[in-house]
Design a protein around this motif. Structure first.
Motif, mmCIF file in Angstrom:
data_model
loop_
_atom_site.group_PDB
_atom_site.id
_atom_site.type_symbol
_atom_site.label_atom_id
_atom_site.label_comp_id
_atom_site.label_asym_id
_atom_site.label_seq_id
_atom_site.Cartn_x
_atom_site.Cartn_y
_atom_site.Cartn_z
ATOM 1 N N SER A 9 1.472 33.480 17.261
ATOM 2 C CA SER A 9 1.101 32.925 15.963
ATOM 3 C C SER A 9 2.373 32.734 15.154
ATOM 4 O O SER A 9 3.307 33.532 15.252
ATOM 5 C CB SER A 9 0.166 33.873 15.199
ATOM 6 O OG SER A 9 -1.058 34.040 15.871
ATOM 7 N N LEU A 10 2.406 31.681 14.371
ATOM 8 C CA LEU A 10 3.529 31.456 13.466
ATOM 9 C C LEU A 10 3.087 31.762 12.050
ATOM 10 O O LEU A 10 2.043 31.281 11.599
ATOM 11 C CB LEU A 10 4.027 30.009 13.560
ATOM 12 C CG LEU A 10 4.621 29.591 14.906
ATOM 13 C CD1 LEU A 10 5.105 28.145 14.843
ATOM 14 C CD2 LEU A 10 5.772 30.502 15.313
ATOM 15 N N PHE A 28 6.042 23.587 18.205
ATOM 16 C CA PHE A 28 7.217 23.003 18.861
ATOM 17 C C PHE A 28 8.474 23.782 18.472
ATOM 18 O O PHE A 28 9.402 23.904 19.276
ATOM 19 C CB PHE A 28 7.376 21.525 18.480
ATOM 20 C CG PHE A 28 6.340 20.631 19.094
ATOM 21 C CD1 PHE A 28 6.441 20.238 20.425
ATOM 22 C CD2 PHE A 28 5.267 20.181 18.350
ATOM 23 C CE1 PHE A 28 5.485 19.413 20.994
ATOM 24 C CE2 PHE A 28 4.303 19.353 18.911
ATOM 25 C CZ PHE A 28 4.410 18.968 20.233
ATOM 26 N N ALA A 29 8.489 24.294 17.242
ATOM 27 C CA ALA A 29 9.654 25.056 16.790
ATOM 28 C C ALA A 29 9.798 26.346 17.579
ATOM 29 O O ALA A 29 10.918 26.819 17.811
ATOM 30 C CB ALA A 29 9.530 25.365 15.293
ATOM 31 N N ASP A 32 11.565 25.395 20.648
ATOM 32 C CA ASP A 32 12.989 25.187 20.345
ATOM 33 C C ASP A 32 13.717 26.523 20.219
ATOM 34 O O ASP A 32 14.886 26.648 20.608
ATOM 35 C CB ASP A 32 13.140 24.394 19.048
ATOM 36 C CG ASP A 32 12.672 22.950 19.185
ATOM 37 O OD1 ASP A 32 12.650 22.437 20.326
ATOM 38 O OD2 ASP A 32 12.324 22.339 18.151
ATOM 39 N N ALA A 33 13.018 27.517 19.676
ATOM 40 C CA ALA A 33 13.626 28.842 19.511
ATOM 41 C C ALA A 33 13.923 29.486 20.871
ATOM 42 O O ALA A 33 14.957 30.138 21.056
ATOM 43 C CB ALA A 33 12.716 29.740 18.682
ATOM 44 N N LEU A 34 13.022 29.305 21.837
ATOM 45 C CA LEU A 34 13.271 29.828 23.174
ATOM 46 C C LEU A 34 14.444 29.104 23.830
ATOM 47 O O LEU A 34 15.277 29.728 24.500
ATOM 48 C CB LEU A 34 12.014 29.695 24.045
ATOM 49 C CG LEU A 34 10.800 30.542 23.642
ATOM 50 C CD1 LEU A 34 9.682 30.361 24.662
ATOM 51 C CD2 LEU A 34 11.163 32.016 23.520
ATOM 52 N N LEU A 35 14.528 27.804 23.621
ATOM 53 C CA LEU A 35 15.661 27.034 24.153
ATOM 54 C C LEU A 35 16.970 27.521 23.551
ATOM 55 O O LEU A 35 17.991 27.622 24.235
ATOM 56 C CB LEU A 35 15.461 25.537 23.864
ATOM 57 C CG LEU A 35 14.353 24.844 24.660
ATOM 58 C CD1 LEU A 35 14.033 23.480 24.051
ATOM 59 C CD2 LEU A 35 14.778 24.673 26.119
ATOM 60 N N TYR A 36 16.931 27.857 22.254
ATOM 61 C CA TYR A 36 18.125 28.366 21.585
ATOM 62 C C TYR A 36 18.543 29.701 22.185
ATOM 63 O O TYR A 36 19.734 29.943 22.446
ATOM 64 C CB TYR A 36 17.842 28.512 20.088
ATOM 65 C CG TYR A 36 19.006 29.056 19.292
ATOM 66 C CD1 TYR A 36 19.971 28.192 18.766
ATOM 67 C CD2 TYR A 36 19.146 30.429 19.061
ATOM 68 C CE1 TYR A 36 21.046 28.686 18.032
ATOM 69 C CE2 TYR A 36 20.217 30.922 18.342
ATOM 70 C CZ TYR A 36 21.166 30.048 17.831
ATOM 71 O OH TYR A 36 22.233 30.549 17.121
ATOM 72 N N LEU A 135 13.000 27.033 9.218
ATOM 73 C CA LEU A 135 11.706 26.457 8.832
ATOM 74 C C LEU A 135 10.858 27.455 8.050
ATOM 75 O O LEU A 135 9.677 27.202 7.792
ATOM 76 C CB LEU A 135 10.945 26.005 10.086
ATOM 77 C CG LEU A 135 11.584 24.869 10.891
ATOM 78 C CD1 LEU A 135 10.790 24.616 12.165
ATOM 79 C CD2 LEU A 135 11.672 23.600 10.060
ATOM 80 N N ASN A 136 11.477 28.599 7.682
ATOM 81 C CA ASN A 136 10.771 29.633 6.939
ATOM 82 C C ASN A 136 9.611 30.217 7.752
ATOM 83 O O ASN A 136 8.582 30.597 7.211
ATOM 84 C CB ASN A 136 10.239 29.064 5.613
ATOM 85 C CG ASN A 136 9.640 30.124 4.714
ATOM 86 O OD1 ASN A 136 10.193 31.211 4.569
ATOM 87 N ND2 ASN A 136 8.498 29.818 4.116
ATOM 88 N N LEU A 137 9.780 30.269 9.068
ATOM 89 C CA LEU A 137 8.725 30.752 9.948
ATOM 90 C C LEU A 137 9.170 31.991 10.714
ATOM 91 O O LEU A 137 10.363 32.210 10.919
ATOM 92 C CB LEU A 137 8.320 29.676 10.960
ATOM 93 C CG LEU A 137 7.672 28.407 10.405
ATOM 94 C CD1 LEU A 137 7.446 27.409 11.530
ATOM 95 C CD2 LEU A 137 6.355 28.741 9.720
ATOM 96 N N ARG A 138 8.196 32.758 11.158
ATOM 97 C CA ARG A 138 8.433 33.889 12.030
ATOM 98 C C ARG A 138 7.320 33.954 13.062
ATOM 99 O O ARG A 138 6.152 33.695 12.739
ATOM 100 C CB ARG A 138 8.458 35.206 11.235
ATOM 101 C CG ARG A 138 8.911 36.392 12.082
ATOM 102 C CD ARG A 138 8.923 37.707 11.318
ATOM 103 N NE ARG A 138 7.584 38.230 11.100
ATOM 104 C CZ ARG A 138 6.962 38.218 9.937
ATOM 105 N NH1 ARG A 138 7.555 37.707 8.866
ATOM 106 N NH2 ARG A 138 5.748 38.720 9.811
#
Length: 299
Positions: A9-10, A28-29, A32-36, A135-138
Motif C-alpha cells: 500500500s502507498l 508505478f512509483a 521505480d523505487a525498486l529499480l533505484y 512524491l511524498n509517498l511511503r
C-alpha cells in the motif's frame, strides 16, 4: 517452493498535501523505487550494504517484475590455519511482482527472512527511497492472511479469555470496491486527522471480551486479511490459568506453494516475460483481494 504474499500500500507522508483521486496509479512509483534500489541498495550509516535486489525481468506494460533479493549476513569461521575470518554473504531468494494485486511474492527462506514481517520490512527498506520520497509517498507492506484456514477466528477459539484485540489499519489505495464502508471510514479519518495509520483497540480489562464474526469487526478482519493492516490478540489460552499470551496476525500469513522444483536464479535467466505472467496468473487466485461475494455482485 513456498512464497510469502506481501501486499503493498502507498500512503502519503502528509496526507493533506496528497490528492488521492487515483492513488493506485502511483504504484508505478513503487516499481521505480525498486529499480533505484537495484543500483543504490540501502546501507547503514557506515556504508555497509543491508539488502541487495536484482531485477531480472521488468515488464512495465505487463505489470510484472521478477528477480532475486537478499539480506546481508556475516559468516564467521576459521581457515585451514585456524585464522579467523568474516565474510559477507547474500543468500539469494526469488521474488515476483504482481502490479494488478499490488503483491510481492518472495521466496520463503526462514534462514534469511524468519517471518513474513521480516520480508515486509526488507521490501520497505528497499522501496522507501528518494523515488517515493519525492512524491511524498511511503510504502507500507503487510502479509496477505489466510482466508479459510488458520484464521483470526481459529486463533480466537484458542483463547479461554480474550483481553484485547488491536488493529493497525492502513488507509486504502487499493482493494477497488471492497469493504466500501471500511474504505470510506479510513479515508475520512485520514483526511480529517492527517493520519496514515488508524489504530482500533477493543479491550476488556477483566479478560471477558466477546467478539462476533459479523458487522464492523468482520470488516476490520477482512481489511487485515487482504494486506491492509495487522492485528494483535491478547488473553489467556485454554489450559493457562494466569499467563497472558499475545498472538499476531503474522501467525495466519498466507503461504503460496508453487508446484514443481521451484524457480531458481538460473531458471529465471531463461524465463521470458510471458512465463512470469503465466506463473502469476496461475497463482493469483490464492491472494486475490476480491471476495467471491463481491465478484458475484459485480457480474
Amino acid at each position: 517452493m513456498n512464497f510469502y504474499a506481501l501486499r503493498v500500500s502507498l500512503v502519503a507522508k502528509e496526507p493533506q498535501l496528497f490528492v488521492g483521486e487515483n492513488m493506485s496509479k502511483d504504484i508505478f512509483a513503487f516499481e521505480d523505487a525498486l529499480l533505484y534500489s537495484a543500483k543504490n541498495p540501502p546501507e547503514t550509516e557506515h556504508g555497509e550494504k543491508l539488502f541487495s535486489i536484482k531485477i531480472m525481468i521488468e515488464g512495465r506494460n505487463e505489470g510484472v517484475m521478477a528477480g532475486m533479493v537478499a539480506r546481508a549476513k556475516n559468516i564467521h569461521g576459521h581457515d585451514a590455519d585456524f585464522n579467523e575470518y568474516s565474510v559477507e554473504d547474500f543468500p539469494p531468494m526469488v521474488w515476483l511482482w504482481d502490479r494488478e494485486q499490488q503483491v510481492i511474492l518472495v521466496e520463503k527462506k526462514t534462514s534469511v527472512f524468519s517471518t513474513p514481517s521480516a520480508a515486509c520490512k526488507a521490501f520497505e527498506a528497499l522501496s522507501n527511497n528518494i523515488e517515493l520520497a519525492e512524491l511524498n509517498l511511503r510504502a507500507e507492506i503487510e502479509p496477505v492472511l489466510n482466508m479459510l484456514e488458520n484464521t483470526f477466528w481459529e486463533e480466537y477459539d484458542r483463547f479461554q479469555a480474550v483481553q484485547s484485540v488491536k488493529f493497525d489499519l492502513t488507509p486504502p489505495n487499493l482493494f477497488g470496491e471492497t469493504e466500501k464502508e471500511m474504505k470510506k471510514a479510513l479515508n475520512d479519518t485520514s483526511s480529517e486527522t492527517n493520519a496514515n495509520t488508524v489504530t482500533t483497540i477493543l479491550e476488556n480489562k477483566d479478560s471477558s471480551l466477546k467478539l462476533k464474526s459479523d458487522g464492523w469487526l468482520s470488516n476490520l478482519i477482512n481489511w487485515c486479511r487482504k494486506g491492509g493492516g495487522h492485528w494483535v490478540m491478547k488473553g489467556r489460552l485454554h489450559g493457562h490459568k494466569s499467563k497472558i499470551t499475545s498472538v499476531s496476525s503474522e501467525r495466519t500469513a498466507k503461504i503460496v506453494t508453487m508446484e514443481g522444483k521451484g524457480i531458481t536464479e538460473v531458471e529465471l535467466h531463461n524465463y521470458r516475460m510471458e512465463d512470469v505472467v503465466q506463473v502469476i496468473q496461475l497463482y493469483r487466485p490464492e491472494y486475490d483481494y476480491h471476495d467471491e461475494v463481491e465478484n458475484k455482485n459485480d457480474d
